[in-house]
Write a protein that holds these residues in place. Structure first.
Motif, PDB file in Angstrom:
ATOM      1  N   LEU A  75       1.013  -1.409   0.119  1.00 43.15           N
ATOM      2  CA  LEU A  75       0.331   0.081  -0.219  1.00 43.15           C
ATOM      3  C   LEU A  75       0.918   1.145   0.116  1.00 43.15           C
ATOM      4  O   LEU A  75       1.289   1.510   0.826  1.00 43.15           O
ATOM      5  CB  LEU A  75      -0.854  -0.342   1.339  1.00 43.15           C
ATOM      6  N   PHE A  76       0.759   2.496  -0.748  1.00 43.72           N
ATOM      7  CA  PHE A  76       1.190   3.311  -1.115  1.00 43.72           C
ATOM      8  C   PHE A  76       0.160   4.239  -0.661  1.00 43.72           C
ATOM      9  O   PHE A  76      -0.437   4.098  -1.107  1.00 43.72           O
ATOM     10  CB  PHE A  76       1.804   4.627  -2.038  1.00 43.72           C
ATOM     11  N   PHE A  77      -0.020   5.068   0.581  1.00 40.80           N
ATOM     12  CA  PHE A  77      -1.020   6.530   1.150  1.00 40.80           C
ATOM     13  C   PHE A  77       0.325   7.568   0.977  1.00 40.80           C
ATOM     14  O   PHE A  77       1.404   7.655   2.034  1.00 40.80           O
ATOM     15  CB  PHE A  77      -1.240   5.589   2.080  1.00 40.80           C
ATOM     16  N   GLY A  78      -0.378   8.516   1.871  1.00 44.74           N
ATOM     17  CA  GLY A  78      -0.288   9.906   1.365  1.00 44.74           C
ATOM     18  C   GLY A  78      -1.052  10.847   2.326  1.00 44.74           C
ATOM     19  O   GLY A  78      -1.914  10.210   1.745  1.00 44.74           O
ATOM     20  N   ASP A  79      -1.178  11.736   3.030  1.00 44.30           N
ATOM     21  CA  ASP A  79      -1.867  13.334   3.339  1.00 44.30           C
ATOM     22  C   ASP A  79      -1.014  13.879   3.176  1.00 44.30           C
ATOM     23  O   ASP A  79       0.017  13.883   3.186  1.00 44.30           O
ATOM     24  CB  ASP A  79      -2.728  12.415   4.114  1.00 44.30           C
ATOM     25  N   GLN A  80      -1.548  14.417   4.028  1.00 45.19           N
ATOM     26  CA  GLN A  80      -0.539  16.393   4.499  1.00 45.19           C
ATOM     27  C   GLN A  80       0.215  15.661   5.464  1.00 45.19           C
ATOM     28  O   GLN A  80       1.393  15.971   5.986  1.00 45.19           O
ATOM     29  CB  GLN A  80      -1.647  17.005   4.480  1.00 45.19           C
ATOM     30  N   ARG A  81      -0.630  15.028   6.671  1.00 42.53           N
ATOM     31  CA  ARG A  81       0.526  15.448   8.028  1.00 42.53           C
ATOM     32  C   ARG A  81       0.201  13.655   8.962  1.00 42.53           C
ATOM     33  O   ARG A  81      -0.704  13.321   9.059  1.00 42.53           O
ATOM     34  CB  ARG A  81       0.514  16.515   9.148  1.00 42.53           C
ATOM     35  N   SER A  82       1.260  13.012   9.203  1.00 39.28           N
ATOM     36  CA  SER A  82       0.965  11.827   9.568  1.00 39.28           C
ATOM     37  C   SER A  82       0.547  11.840  10.802  1.00 39.28           C
ATOM     38  O   SER A  82      -0.218  10.971  11.674  1.00 39.28           O
ATOM     39  CB  SER A  82       3.104  11.363  10.113  1.00 39.28           C
ATOM     40  N   GLU A  83       0.465  13.138  11.931  1.00 38.81           N
ATOM     41  CA  GLU A  83       0.005  12.974  12.863  1.00 38.81           C
ATOM     42  C   GLU A  83      -1.122  13.149  13.079  1.00 38.81           C
ATOM     43  O   GLU A  83      -2.254  12.790  13.900  1.00 38.81           O
ATOM     44  CB  GLU A  83       0.351  14.848  13.949  1.00 38.81           C
ATOM     45  N   THR A  84      -1.976  13.780  11.544  1.00 42.50           N
ATOM     46  CA  THR A  84      -3.122  14.172  12.080  1.00 42.50           C
ATOM     47  C   THR A  84      -3.828  13.477  11.203  1.00 42.50           C
ATOM     48  O   THR A  84      -5.403  13.373  11.037  1.00 42.50           O
ATOM     49  CB  THR A  84      -3.252  15.835  12.182  1.00 42.50           C
ATOM     50  N   ASP A  85      -2.676  12.965  10.034  1.00 38.26           N
ATOM     51  CA  ASP A  85      -3.955  12.923   8.436  1.00 38.26           C
ATOM     52  C   ASP A  85      -3.526  11.184   8.242  1.00 38.26           C
ATOM     53  O   ASP A  85      -3.809  10.980   7.073  1.00 38.26           O
ATOM     54  CB  ASP A  85      -3.647  13.163   7.551  1.00 38.26           C
ATOM     55  N   PHE A  86      -3.701  10.859   9.281  1.00 35.54           N
ATOM     56  CA  PHE A  86      -3.284   8.789   8.923  1.00 35.54           C
ATOM     57  C   PHE A  86      -4.569   8.156   8.908  1.00 35.54           C
ATOM     58  O   PHE A  86      -4.510   7.771   9.729  1.00 35.54           O
ATOM     59  CB  PHE A  86      -2.147   9.031   9.268  1.00 35.54           C
ATOM     60  N   LEU A  87      -5.387   8.534   7.922  1.00 35.34           N
ATOM     61  CA  LEU A  87      -6.690   7.777   7.699  1.00 35.34           C
ATOM     62  C   LEU A  87      -6.731   6.027   7.792  1.00 35.34           C
ATOM     63  O   LEU A  87      -5.534   5.848   7.501  1.00 35.34           O
ATOM     64  CB  LEU A  87      -7.470   7.497   6.627  1.00 35.34           C
ATOM     65  N   TYR A  88      -7.346   5.341   8.647  1.00 33.04           N
ATOM     66  CA  TYR A  88      -7.547   4.132   9.327  1.00 33.04           C
ATOM     67  C   TYR A  88      -6.287   3.420   9.805  1.00 33.04           C
ATOM     68  O   TYR A  88      -5.637   2.646   9.862  1.00 33.04           O
ATOM     69  CB  TYR A  88      -7.654   3.562   8.188  1.00 33.04           C
TER      70      TYR A  88
END
Length: 429
Positions: free
Chosen positions: A315-328
């Motif tokens: 799985l490749f996943f990304g978003d803005q910030r690891s502390e607040t935006d790591f969905l699931y």
């Protein structure tokens, strides 16, 4: 479907721009409708014994699904609002496979509906027509049956015809006739009513000039094998400021704000034509889904976990910030700890000075990604079509060309062959 008159929403070809819109209008104007088939009762039909059998649920007969829960997936401090929205399908007879989408008939923001009715000089209990030929109260029509967050040329033309002040009529005509600009994309019905106060057509005509409210499709982020009688969605809530007013996405705010547990939404299953896990549970799978694009891959992992599939998962996943935006995050890390998720590559764009996205992580792992492809891996991409999916496709082509020692044209053909064989599938929007 648009040319045959079956589909009334001309915005479905929006990526083509105004030239496409003009051509669609020409097609519709030239179309001579064929006789319509006899109507089928929505509630079902009688069998030989006279008993009424319930019609199966679908787009024309959606199921009223109760909301079970809506829980935030972002942590405090995030710039985003992404909840997990779960509906009950108990008693519906509906079934779905991972990779399918759920169609949701949304309702408009009650505050915006109220403001528009007030600007119309109406009360809300007036009778107006709705698609299909019946009539209901104005408030219900504006809440559940018509698009009020966008304005089409038909509405603007009608307003121009009824504007009592010539300067307002001329401005409206210019907006309709100006192919270069046209109606501002961010304007909604309230904007037009506020900008042109002398234009007040009869209510029934005004409402009839609006486009019918269409269902929205959301990638399903659950597996029935893991959650029987439930369907889960991963909803990115849209909110922004424009023209001195707060704007809200119709469907996302309906799901995240208007609905409350046990309240119901009209839903149906929209089967995917091709976005499917490989039938061979031993086949390796590469999933690329930043942000809410992770939705179907949560379902994929749930499905493979229940099935005991032995194939490797990346799985490749990304978003803005690891502390607040790591969905699931908890679920994904558990899959990784349990060995179901063979590899996890993360790209959080704002955790460092230089922005990092999933395509960067792909290039960093080019040799191993090529090895997976050569081992028969199926590649899936879900998310934004305009930027992310294009960047990912370009990265894949570069990786194939570099690692395979072939030309750019040959790499393009390689991916085309993967797509034709069902090993490169995209669910993009």
């Amino acid at each position: 479907a648009i040319a045959r008159g079956e589909e009334k929403d001309l915005t479905k070809c929006t990526p083509g721009g105004r030239d496409t819109s003009k051509k669609l209008k020409e097609l519709v104007a030239a179309h001579k409708p064929s006789p319509k088939p006899a109507a089928v009762a929505a509630e079902g039909s009688a069998n030989r014994d006279g008993h009424v059998a319930s019609a199966p649920h679908g787009r024309s007969n959606p199921f009223r699904a109760p909301l079970l829960r809506s829980q935030p997936l972002n942590r405090p401090g995030s710039a985003k609002d992404v909840p997990l929205v779960a509906f009950s399908l108990k008693g519906s007879g509906l079934s779905y496979e991972v990779g399918d989408a759920l169609g949701v008939f949304p309702e408009n923001d009650p505050e915006l509906v109220g403001a528009i009715i007030e600007a119309m000089g109406a009360r809300g209990d007036e009778w107006v027509p709705i698609p299909g030929g019946s009539s209901i109260h104005l408030y219900e029509a504006m809440a559940s049956h018509y698009v009020i967050t966008k304005v089409g040329d038909d509405f603007a033309t009608l307003m121009a015809a009824h504007a009592r002040i010539e300067s307002e009529a001329a401005a409206l005509r210019t907006l309709v006739e100006d192919d270069a600009e046209g109606m501002p994309a961010h304007w909604d019905v309230l904007d037009v009513l506020d900008q042109f106060p002398s234009a007040r057509p009869p209510l029934s005509e005004m409402v009839g000039a609006l486009s019918p409210l269409q269902p929205r499709l959301y990638s399903i982020s659950s597996s029935l094998k893991a959650f029987p009688d439930e369907v889960h969605l991963t909803v990115g809530v849209v909110r922004y400021e424009q023209g001195g007013r707060s704007r809200r996405g119709v469907a996302s705010n309906f799901l995240a704000e208007t609905l409350r547990p046990r309240l119901k939404a009209s839903v149906f299953v929209h089967p995917s034509a091709s976005f499917r896990l490989p039938s061979d549970g031993d086949a390796p799978v590469v999933m690329i889904g930043p942000g809410t694009g992770v939705a179907p891959f949560r379902a994929f992992l749930q499905d493979r976990a229940v099935d005991g599939a032995k194939g490797r998962n990346w799985l490749f996943f990304g978003d803005q910030r690891s502390e607040t935006d790591f969905l699931y995050r908890d679920e994904i890390e558990k899959y990784q700890a349990d060995g179901l998720l063979t590899r996890l590559d993360l790209a959080f764009s704002r955790d460092q000075a230089e922005k990092v996205y999933v395509q960067h992580r792909m290039r960093e792992s080019a040799a191993e990604l090529w090895s997976w492809l050569e081992d028969g891996a199926h590649v899936y991409v879900c998310g934004d079509a305009r930027r992310m999916a294009l960047d990912v496709d370009l990265a894949l082509r570069e990786i194939v060309a570099e690692q395979g020692g072939i030309s750019a044209d040959a790499a393009r053909e390689y991916l085309k062959t993967l797509s034709q064989s069902g090993r490169y599938q995209r669910d993009v929007y």
